[in-house]
Design a protein around this motif. Structure first.
Motif, PDB file in Angstrom:
ATOM      1  N   THR A   1       0.656  -1.339  -0.763  1.00 43.42           N
ATOM      2  CA  THR A   1       0.041   0.177   0.259  1.00 43.42           C
ATOM      3  C   THR A   1       0.910   1.388   0.151  1.00 43.42           C
ATOM      4  OG1 THR A   1       0.282  -0.251   2.529  1.00 43.42           O
ATOM      5  CG2 THR A   1      -1.743  -1.643   1.086  1.00 43.42           C
ATOM      6  N   ILE A   2       0.301   2.213  -0.560  1.00 44.20           N
ATOM      7  CA  ILE A   2       1.077   3.175  -0.112  1.00 44.20           C
ATOM      8  C   ILE A   2       1.651   3.607   1.011  1.00 44.20           C
ATOM      9  CG2 ILE A   2       1.063   6.272  -0.397  1.00 44.20           C
ATOM     10  CD1 ILE A   2       1.218   4.778  -3.064  1.00 44.20           C
ATOM     11  N   ASP A   3       0.459   3.618   1.828  1.00 44.35           N
ATOM     12  CA  ASP A   3       1.257   4.056   3.892  1.00 44.35           C
ATOM     13  C   ASP A   3       2.633   3.300   3.774  1.00 44.35           C
ATOM     14  OD1 ASP A   3      -0.745   5.905   3.723  1.00 44.35           O
ATOM     15  OD2 ASP A   3      -2.008   4.749   5.249  1.00 44.35           O
ATOM     16  N   GLN A   4       2.540   2.185   3.233  1.00 47.33           N
ATOM     17  CA  GLN A   4       4.057   0.712   3.725  1.00 47.33           C
ATOM     18  C   GLN A   4       5.149   1.289   2.812  1.00 47.33           C
ATOM     19  OE1 GLN A   4       3.131  -3.205   2.419  1.00 47.33           O
ATOM     20  NE2 GLN A   4       1.285  -2.768   3.975  1.00 47.33           N
ATOM     21  N   ALA A   5       4.148   2.000   1.977  1.00 55.45           N
ATOM     22  CA  ALA A   5       6.071   2.475   0.906  1.00 55.45           C
ATOM     23  C   ALA A   5       6.592   3.951   2.082  1.00 55.45           C
ATOM     24  CB  ALA A   5       5.348   3.062  -0.154  1.00 55.45           C
ATOM     25  N   GLU A   6       5.683   4.702   2.064  1.00 53.46           N
ATOM     26  CA  GLU A   6       5.958   5.768   2.652  1.00 53.46           C
ATOM     27  C   GLU A   6       6.693   5.215   4.520  1.00 53.46           C
ATOM     28  OE1 GLU A   6       2.092   8.648   2.850  1.00 53.46           O
ATOM     29  OE2 GLU A   6       2.700   9.095   0.560  1.00 53.46           O
ATOM     30  N   ALA A   7       5.972   4.434   5.624  1.00 49.93           N
ATOM     31  CA  ALA A   7       6.967   3.709   6.023  1.00 49.93           C
ATOM     32  C   ALA A   7       7.717   3.353   5.954  1.00 49.93           C
ATOM     33  CB  ALA A   7       6.019   2.524   6.561  1.00 49.93           C
ATOM     34  N   LEU A   8       7.891   2.505   4.656  1.00 55.06           N
ATOM     35  CA  LEU A   8       9.431   2.239   4.503  1.00 55.06           C
ATOM     36  C   LEU A   8      10.588   3.281   4.484  1.00 55.06           C
ATOM     37  CD1 LEU A   8      11.473  -0.191   3.132  1.00 55.06           C
ATOM     38  CD2 LEU A   8      10.099  -0.533   1.023  1.00 55.06           C
ATOM     39  N   ASP A   9      10.092   4.526   3.305  1.00 55.70           N
ATOM     40  CA  ASP A   9      11.083   5.484   2.444  1.00 55.70           C
ATOM     41  C   ASP A   9      11.325   5.999   4.083  1.00 55.70           C
ATOM     42  OD1 ASP A   9      10.106   4.742   0.285  1.00 55.70           O
ATOM     43  OD2 ASP A   9       8.752   6.822   0.205  1.00 55.70           O
ATOM     44  N   GLU A  10      10.285   6.018   4.971  1.00 52.57           N
ATOM     45  CA  GLU A  10      11.152   6.523   6.598  1.00 52.57           C
ATOM     46  C   GLU A  10      11.946   5.720   7.061  1.00 52.57           C
ATOM     47  OE1 GLU A  10       8.588   8.670   9.339  1.00 52.57           O
ATOM     48  OE2 GLU A  10       8.178   9.380   8.054  1.00 52.57           O
ATOM     49  N   ALA A  11      11.475   4.671   7.572  1.00 47.27           N
ATOM     50  CA  ALA A  11      12.659   3.518   7.611  1.00 47.27           C
ATOM     51  C   ALA A  11      14.203   3.793   6.925  1.00 47.27           C
ATOM     52  CB  ALA A  11      12.184   2.256   7.532  1.00 47.27           C
ATOM     53  N   VAL A  12      14.131   3.636   5.786  1.00 47.97           N
ATOM     54  CA  VAL A  12      15.210   3.251   4.960  1.00 47.97           C
ATOM     55  C   VAL A  12      15.892   4.285   5.024  1.00 47.97           C
ATOM     56  CG1 VAL A  12      14.809   0.802   4.724  1.00 47.97           C
ATOM     57  CG2 VAL A  12      14.353   2.556   3.325  1.00 47.97           C
ATOM     58  N   GLY A  13      15.279   5.316   4.802  1.00 47.40           N
ATOM     59  CA  GLY A  13      15.637   6.821   3.535  1.00 47.40           C
ATOM     60  C   GLY A  13      15.012   6.543   2.386  1.00 47.40           C
ATOM     61  N   GLU A  14      14.453   7.970   1.623  1.00 50.64           N
ATOM     62  CA  GLU A  14      13.329   7.787   0.582  1.00 50.64           C
ATOM     63  C   GLU A  14      14.629   7.504  -0.352  1.00 50.64           C
ATOM     64  OE1 GLU A  14      10.081  10.945  -1.042  1.00 50.64           O
ATOM     65  OE2 GLU A  14      10.615  10.875   1.314  1.00 50.64           O
ATOM     66  N   GLY A  15      14.720   6.681  -1.405  1.00 53.31           N
ATOM     67  CA  GLY A  15      15.536   6.799  -2.661  1.00 53.31           C
ATOM     68  C   GLY A  15      16.683   5.558  -2.163  1.00 53.31           C
ATOM     69  N   ALA A  16      16.448   4.590  -1.405  1.00 50.14           N
ATOM     70  CA  ALA A  16      17.045   3.882  -0.911  1.00 50.14           C
ATOM     71  C   ALA A  16      16.800   3.259  -1.971  1.00 50.14           C
ATOM     72  CB  ALA A  16      16.865   3.691   0.957  1.00 50.14           C
ATOM     73  N   ILE A  17      15.656   2.605  -1.986  1.00 48.83           N
ATOM     74  CA  ILE A  17      15.285   1.463  -2.968  1.00 48.83           C
ATOM     75  C   ILE A  17      15.736   2.306  -4.578  1.00 48.83           C
ATOM     76  CG2 ILE A  17      13.435   0.140  -3.659  1.00 48.83           C
ATOM     77  CD1 ILE A  17      14.231  -0.622  -0.660  1.00 48.83           C
ATOM     78  N   GLU A  18      16.352   0.978  -4.532  1.00 49.68           N
ATOM     79  CA  GLU A  18      16.823   1.336  -6.359  1.00 49.68           C
ATOM     80  C   GLU A  18      16.328   1.256  -6.759  1.00 49.68           C
ATOM     81  OE1 GLU A  18      22.196  -0.115  -5.328  1.00 49.68           O
ATOM     82  OE2 GLU A  18      20.574  -0.172  -3.948  1.00 49.68           O
ATOM     83  N   ILE A  19      16.099  -0.445  -7.136  1.00 49.25           N
ATOM     84  CA  ILE A  19      15.304  -0.659  -7.983  1.00 49.25           C
ATOM     85  C   ILE A  19      13.318  -1.745  -8.061  1.00 49.25           C
ATOM     86  CG2 ILE A  19      15.038  -2.894 -10.072  1.00 49.25           C
ATOM     87  CD1 ILE A  19      17.867  -2.806 -10.524  1.00 49.25           C
ATOM     88  N   ALA A  20      12.614  -1.305  -8.369  1.00 46.43           N
ATOM     89  CA  ALA A  20      10.958  -1.694  -7.975  1.00 46.43           C
ATOM     90  C   ALA A  20      11.016  -2.900  -9.265  1.00 46.43           C
ATOM     91  CB  ALA A  20      10.447  -1.275  -7.466  1.00 46.43           C
ATOM     92  N   LEU A  21      11.212  -4.555  -9.095  1.00 51.58           N
ATOM     93  CA  LEU A  21      11.004  -4.712 -10.448  1.00 51.58           C
ATOM     94  C   LEU A  21       9.576  -5.385 -10.599  1.00 51.58           C
ATOM     95  CD1 LEU A  21      13.892  -7.166 -11.718  1.00 51.58           C
ATOM     96  CD2 LEU A  21      11.285  -8.050 -11.621  1.00 51.58           C
ATOM     97  N   LEU A  22       8.887  -4.464 -11.382  1.00 54.33           N
ATOM     98  CA  LEU A  22       7.374  -5.267 -11.682  1.00 54.33           C
ATOM     99  C   LEU A  22       7.102  -6.656 -12.762  1.00 54.33           C
ATOM    100  CD1 LEU A  22       4.435  -4.173 -11.572  1.00 54.33           C
ATOM    101  CD2 LEU A  22       4.667  -3.002 -13.204  1.00 54.33           C
ATOM    102  N   LEU A  23       6.707  -7.721 -12.411  1.00 51.83           N
ATOM    103  CA  LEU A  23       6.254  -9.211 -12.894  1.00 51.83           C
ATOM    104  C   LEU A  23       5.242  -9.166 -13.489  1.00 51.83           C
ATOM    105  CD1 LEU A  23       7.947 -12.098 -11.404  1.00 51.83           C
ATOM    106  CD2 LEU A  23       8.925 -11.557 -13.199  1.00 51.83           C
ATOM    107  N   GLU A  24       4.975  -8.713 -14.451  1.00 51.07           N
ATOM    108  CA  GLU A  24       3.680  -8.479 -15.982  1.00 51.07           C
ATOM    109  C   GLU A  24       3.519  -9.688 -16.758  1.00 51.07           C
ATOM    110  OE1 GLU A  24       3.699  -4.701 -16.724  1.00 51.07           O
ATOM    111  OE2 GLU A  24       5.069  -5.100 -18.005  1.00 51.07           O
ATOM    112  N   VAL A  25       2.161  -9.992 -15.493  1.00 50.83           N
ATOM    113  CA  VAL A  25       1.246 -11.366 -15.677  1.00 50.83           C
ATOM    114  C   VAL A  25       0.049 -11.050 -16.341  1.00 50.83           C
ATOM    115  CG1 VAL A  25       1.000 -14.104 -15.793  1.00 50.83           C
ATOM    116  CG2 VAL A  25       3.168 -12.929 -14.615  1.00 50.83           C
ATOM    117  N   PRO A  26      -0.916 -11.143 -17.969  1.00 50.56           N
ATOM    118  CA  PRO A  26      -1.682 -11.256 -17.908  1.00 50.56           C
ATOM    119  C   PRO A  26      -2.783 -11.988 -16.820  1.00 50.56           C
ATOM    120  CG  PRO A  26      -0.919 -11.918 -19.796  1.00 50.56           C
ATOM    121  CD  PRO A  26       0.058 -11.851 -18.597  1.00 50.56           C
ATOM    122  N   GLU A  27      -4.139 -11.220 -17.067  1.00 51.68           N
ATOM    123  CA  GLU A  27      -4.521 -11.840 -15.895  1.00 51.68           C
ATOM    124  C   GLU A  27      -5.442 -12.946 -15.334  1.00 51.68           C
ATOM    125  OE1 GLU A  27      -7.171  -9.130 -13.594  1.00 51.68           O
ATOM    126  OE2 GLU A  27      -8.841 -10.530 -12.654  1.00 51.68           O
TER     127      GLU A  27
END
Ligand code: ADP
Length: 187
Positions: free
Chosen positions: A91-117
């Motif tokens: 969730t966006i709230d979880q992402a914001e909590a993560l940014d706060e915990a590790v620092g905004e920009g600490a995550i280098e890559i968000a790998l999006l695995l795409e598969v049709p529904e």
């Protein structure tokens, strides 16, 4: 190649399988909130008792519980040099909590695995037959896909140019090779 990576993608995309292979290849811990929550349910901890029914419905466990779990895990010494997050944030709230915990920009890559529904539903039904997971019934699968679209897909915008898309259709080995090649090409 980045060492602080997270996997995004719908249920059934193969995040768990690929994340565990990639973590081993990179020598970083694979941190899966789904695995941690299932372990808590199996162990009958306080958290497990609170999460069990929610997970069986296909809904999300409350952000504060999951955020506390991840913060605790990230504080372990083996996560000091990198980690691979799988199933978190959702969730966006979880992402914001993560940014706060590790620092905004600490995550280098968000790998999006795409598969049709329709492929996702087929895979999850198959997993239901093989593993008998409590949250793999057809009704729960639909609910989890809906929750993904509503709560988790907006994270693609949150991570913006850190998002790397990989086609998740194919054999496990094909998809893994694609991930490794894609990461090697990502500055
Ligand atoms: P899948 O990728 O197949 O959806 P997971 O193992 O990642 O499965 O998650 C299973 C269930 O655990 C989710 O449907 C949800 O109830 C709970 N869960 C896992 N991670 C989170 C999270 N970050 N926030 C809230 N709930 C979560």
């Amino acid at each position: 190649m980045g060492r602080r990576i997270l996997f995004l993608g719908p249920p059934g995309a193969g995040k768990g399988t690929q994340a565990s292979m990639l973590a081993r290849a990179l020598g970083v811990p694979h941190i899966s909130t789904g695995d941690m929550l299932r372990a808590a349910v199996a162990a009958g901890t306080d958290l497990g008792r609170r999460a069990e029914a929610i997970m069986a419905r296909g809904d999300l466990v409350p952000d504060d519980l999951v955020v506390a779990l991840v913060e605790e895990r990230l504080a372990e010494p083996d996560a000091a040099c990198g980690y691979l997050l799988d199933g978190f944030p959702r969730t966006i709230d979880q992402a914001e909590a993560l940014d706060e915990a590790v620092g905004e920009g600490a995550i280098e890559i968000a790998l999006l695995l795409e598969v049709p529904e329709d492929e996702l539903v087929a895979r999850l039904l198959n997993r239901a037959r093989e593993q008998g997971r409590a949250d793999d019934t057809e009704e729960t699968i639909r609910r989890r896909l809906q929750v993904y679209r509503e709560e988790t897909e907006p994270l693609v915008d949150h991570y913006g140019d850190r998002v790397v898309r990989v086609d998740g259709v194919g054999t496990i080995e094909d998809v893994f090779a694609r991930i490794v090649l894609t990461l090697a090409r990502t500055p």
